[in-house]
Structures are given as structure tokens and as C-alpha cells.
Scaffold this motif. Sequence first.
Motif, short mmCIF file in Angstrom:
data_model
loop_
_atom_site.label_atom_id
_atom_site.label_comp_id
_atom_site.label_asym_id
_atom_site.label_seq_id
_atom_site.Cartn_x
_atom_site.Cartn_y
_atom_site.Cartn_z
N SER A 184 0.85 -1.18 0.00
CA SER A 184 0.00 0.00 0.00
C SER A 184 0.89 1.24 0.00
CB SER A 184 -0.94 0.01 1.21
OG SER A 184 -0.20 0.02 2.42
N GLY A 185 0.31 2.37 -0.33
CA GLY A 185 1.08 3.61 -0.34
C GLY A 185 1.53 3.99 -1.74
N TYR A 186 2.47 4.95 -1.81
CA TYR A 186 2.91 5.49 -3.09
C TYR A 186 3.70 4.48 -3.91
CZ TYR A 186 1.58 9.99 -1.08
OH TYR A 186 0.87 11.02 -0.51
N TRP A 187 4.44 3.60 -3.23
CA TRP A 187 5.30 2.66 -3.94
C TRP A 187 4.63 1.30 -4.15
CZ3 TRP A 187 9.73 4.44 -5.99
CH2 TRP A 187 10.23 5.63 -5.48
N ALA A 188 3.31 1.25 -3.99
CA ALA A 188 2.62 -0.04 -4.07
C ALA A 188 2.75 -0.67 -5.46
CB ALA A 188 1.15 0.13 -3.70
N LEU A 189 2.67 0.15 -6.53
CA LEU A 189 2.75 -0.40 -7.88
C LEU A 189 4.14 -0.96 -8.16
CD1 LEU A 189 0.75 2.29 -9.89
CD2 LEU A 189 -0.01 0.02 -9.17
N VAL A 190 5.17 -0.21 -7.75
CA VAL A 190 6.54 -0.68 -8.01
C VAL A 190 6.84 -1.93 -7.18
CG1 VAL A 190 8.98 -0.06 -7.89
CG2 VAL A 190 7.29 1.65 -8.58
N LEU A 191 6.51 -1.88 -5.89
CA LEU A 191 6.79 -3.04 -5.04
C LEU A 191 5.94 -4.24 -5.45
CD1 LEU A 191 7.02 -1.30 -1.54
CD2 LEU A 191 8.89 -2.05 -3.03
N GLY A 192 4.71 -3.98 -5.93
CA GLY A 192 3.89 -5.09 -6.41
C GLY A 192 4.50 -5.77 -7.61
N ALA A 193 5.10 -4.97 -8.53
CA ALA A 193 5.77 -5.57 -9.69
C ALA A 193 6.99 -6.40 -9.26
CB ALA A 193 6.20 -4.47 -10.66
N VAL A 194 7.72 -5.91 -8.25
CA VAL A 194 8.85 -6.68 -7.72
C VAL A 194 8.37 -7.99 -7.08
CG1 VAL A 194 10.74 -6.66 -6.05
CG2 VAL A 194 10.25 -4.62 -7.40
N ASP A 195 7.26 -7.93 -6.36
CA ASP A 195 6.73 -9.14 -5.73
C ASP A 195 6.27 -10.15 -6.79
OD1 ASP A 195 7.21 -8.16 -3.22
OD2 ASP A 195 5.21 -7.29 -2.99
N ARG A 196 5.70 -9.66 -7.88
CA ARG A 196 5.29 -10.59 -8.93
C ARG A 196 6.48 -11.31 -9.54
NH1 ARG A 196 1.49 -6.47 -9.96
NH2 ARG A 196 2.87 -5.48 -11.48
N LEU A 197 7.63 -10.64 -9.57
CA LEU A 197 8.85 -11.29 -10.05
C LEU A 197 9.40 -12.26 -9.02
CD1 LEU A 197 11.06 -11.51 -12.22
CD2 LEU A 197 12.24 -9.61 -11.07
N ARG A 198 9.38 -11.87 -7.75
CA ARG A 198 9.92 -12.73 -6.69
C ARG A 198 9.08 -13.97 -6.48
NH1 ARG A 198 9.72 -9.35 -1.63
NH2 ARG A 198 10.52 -11.27 -0.69
N PHE A 199 7.77 -13.84 -6.57
CA PHE A 199 6.87 -14.95 -6.27
C PHE A 199 6.32 -15.59 -7.53
CE2 PHE A 199 6.93 -12.42 -2.45
CZ PHE A 199 6.89 -13.35 -1.43
#
Length: 531
Positions: A184-199
Motif C-alpha cells: 500500500s502507499g505510493y510505492w505499491a505499484l513498483v513493489l507489487g511488480a517486484v513481488d510478482r517477479l519474486r513470487f
Amino acid sequence: MTTAGDLMVIRPRRLELPVWLIAIGLVLRWLWRGLWWCLRHPVAVVLVVVGVSLYREFGRAGVIVPVVLAAALSALWRWRHESSWWTWWAGPILGRFRQLFVYRRAWREAMTLCDLAKVYDHRTVLPELLRVRSDQALDVLTIRMVRGQTPEEFQKATANLAYAFGRRHARVYSERPDDPPIRSGYWALVLGAVDRLRFRDRPSVVYLVVVRTDALRTLVDPFDVPSVPDFTALPLARREDLRHWCLHLLATHVLIGGATRSGKGSVLWSLVRVLAGGISSGLVRLWVIDPKGGMEFAMGRPLFARFACKSFEAMADLLDEAVTVMRERQTRLAGAVRVHTPTLADPLVVVVIDEMAALTAYLQDVDLRKRIAGSLGLLLSQGAGVGVLVVAALQDPRKEVLPFRDLFPTRIALGLTEAAQVDLVLGDGARNRGALADQMPRWAKGVGYVILDGTPEPARVRFSYISDDHIRELAAEYSAPADAADILAQVGRETATEPARPPLPRQRRGPLLPDSLLNILDRDTDGGEPR
């Protein structure tokens, strides 16, 4: 000159390279390996560059002062928020250290002796250790399998791998064992893309979880009683990674299998405790059957809307009334919803049965046993969707003792006496995937194996210990409402009648019998001449 029978040796022409060209090739090869290592380890490269720069600029003080400041900030970080400290700082450092000095040193020997190494083209091919991630209690090894291997081969060698690395417990997961975080928050889109790569799904990778410190050796304190229980995530136990294991109770039935003194009472009372807030508010109704004469549940009698412990006829009546509630809800909710949502007007009914084998196998009255089995079969096959759930515990999970074992979607295996019983409780192949419930030590009361949501591999957990004093406090503080015994009267509705439907017109079809026989039948029916 050659004649027939002579041995001819033919050698290919050797290509001789100059020494200077070989030296250039080796230098380029070493440079490429060094560049690739730097790209794979950017943090180490940056630290080395910064350390060398500070040393050249300020001498020893330029290295000692930043190290002391980093240690102080690390201690402050751990004091304020230990979980993130392990995730982002201590865990990666400890994992890298153990990868280099613990696992890599014994990797070839462990893979070979555990029969996980393969031979291809006259050379040995080993699974590749990609990464080690550590936390307070576990080491998670990310392993790339040899081409042609499957996770089942690693699961069969789980115990061998644990002892090969000097530990007693290990697990093998075909998918990443932890869940992706909620961003959540301002970096949610960027961190979500990183999580999709990690998981992301990686079929060629398995995860070996080595239990470095057994967090289940100590007793688990009772969890707090929520005012409104979340039926999709009821905290009942502690996992090996120190997180909570939560039970998804909504629209499911639960089977608890375990030998005598294995801790089945811990599971049942942990469930009662987290439901206590809903019991006092009227959101949950507990109907309890205790064939042991009340030795397990009589102490918490004020918590229960219905309770039967001595008369098997009363237990059968209780199950029959549960079927009546189920039928009433089916008639009322059909066409409106597919899964019942508990409300104060329409509460969740949980039928708790201790020592279920006393009702299904050991009861001497055959007619009464058949009656109980019929009611249980209906509840287990149809009751989950309308909010009439069954939570049962037993010692012997064989088919002769519990013929409808497969109707329990959620299963928990505590300490068992035979290896075959593990698969009977958790499903075929559960023991090969690491559920060694038949090898429980004597101290492991309340320790069992469960299936995590979304993964076929079992996880080892320990349920909270509920003492007699805790049960008395629950009974005094969270007693059920006075009108909770008769749920049909509490609901205050009559069973809806079937709506009237106009008859459908039938099309005239040709006779299926010969004309001669049809005429005889018509004559007998009309009592006269054929039409």
C-alpha cells in the motif's frame, strides 16, 4: 603398404594455438567471470568500494567509525521493529554467511549421499544452491533441480537432508513457502511488480526449509479472544517460522487425528477460545458431544448451546436436530446464496465431537449407530454451505472406524502410532512430503501437521495450551445466551413452503407397447370395449 588385418590408428590433426592467444582467452574469461560476479553481488561491491575509499581518505578511522555507527543503528532497528530487521538486514547477512560457510562446504557430499546427484555424459551433475534466506528460526534454501528431477524426489529425502546438514527437521516446498506481502502507499505499484517477479512460478526450483532453532519446543500461550471472530482466519497455533497458523473454518469441516495424550484437547479448546467472543454475542452456537462422560468438555458447559455427554440417545437427538437446522436453512437459502454468512439472526452452528469413533464404530446398539451415521453423513455432505459445521477428533482414522473420512476438507494430524495413519488423516503421500506424525517425541503434545492454504506440502505447528484455569475463565466471561439451546426458536422463522408451479404440458408420444397389448390394457382400465 597395408594389408587386410593390419591395425590402423587415425588421429585428427591437432590445431596448435599460439601462447599469446591462449593467454588473452584466459584473461577475457576471468574478466567475464569477475564482471558477472559483481553484477550478481552489487551490495558487496558497493561496500568494498566505499570501504576502500574511506580508508584511503581517512585511514583506519574511516572504516571503524562507520562500522560502529552501523552496529548502533542495527541495534536500535532491532529494538524498535525486530521483524523488519530480520527481513531486510540480519536475515540476508546471516543467510549469505551460512550459504558460504555451512551449506556449500557440505553440498556435494550431501547431494551425493542423499541420492540427489545425477550422472550425465560420464560426469556428476548436482542440484544448484541458488540462495539461502534466514530468519530467527529457519534457513530457506532455494535449489535449482537437475533437469528431469521432480520435487517428490527431494520430499522423499527430506529427513536425510535435515540430518546431512546437522538438523533434525526440514521441509521441502515446490512453491515459495511464504506469502507475498500486501503493498500500500505510493510505492505499491513498483513493489507489487517486484513481488510478482519474486513470487513467480518456477517449476525448476524447490525450497528446502531447514529448522535451525525449533520454535515448537516451548508451550504456546493462548491467543487473545477477538470480540468478533474472523471465520476465515482463526489463530490456533504457532508455525515453525514463528508466524501464526490460522484455520479457515467457514464452509468446511475439520478432522483431528491423534493418539492418546497427543494433544487433541489443545486443538479443540484453542478453537473454542477464539470463538468465545462470537459465542457470547450469539454469532456462534457450539453443540458439543463428549462420549467420555464429560471428562473433556464438562468444565466449559456454560459456553455450549447444546451438550450431550452420557446418553447416546441424546447424542443422536442432537445430531438429528442439527440435520433439521440444515434442512431449514437449505429450504430458506436455496436460490439466494451459495455459502451461508453467520449473523446474529442466523448464527454459525459448530458441532464438536470428541472421540468420534465411540459413535461410529464402538457403539453396541446397531440401530442407534446407524442413526448417528446417517445424520453425520448428511451433515458432512451438505452442512458446510449452510453454516452447520462438524469438528471431530478421533484416535483411529481407519475406514472401518470412520467410513466418511473423505468428507472432511480440513485435516490435522497430531502424534500417531503408525506410519500408514499419516496418509489416512492428511491424504495420500503426506508422509513422503514430510509429515512425520508417527515420529513425534514425547514432549511434542499439541504438535501436529497441517496443510497450508494453496500448497500441498504439510507444515508443522504447535497449538496453544489451554489450562483448566483458562477454561473456567472462558466459561465465566463468555457464556452462551440463555435462548441459545433451541436454535430454530431463536431464528424465529418457519420452514418456507415449496412454491406452487404450473404443470408443464406433456407432448403426446407414440405407444411403446404393441397395439394388441395396448388395447388389452385399455379394455381392463375402462372396463369396456377398446377405444
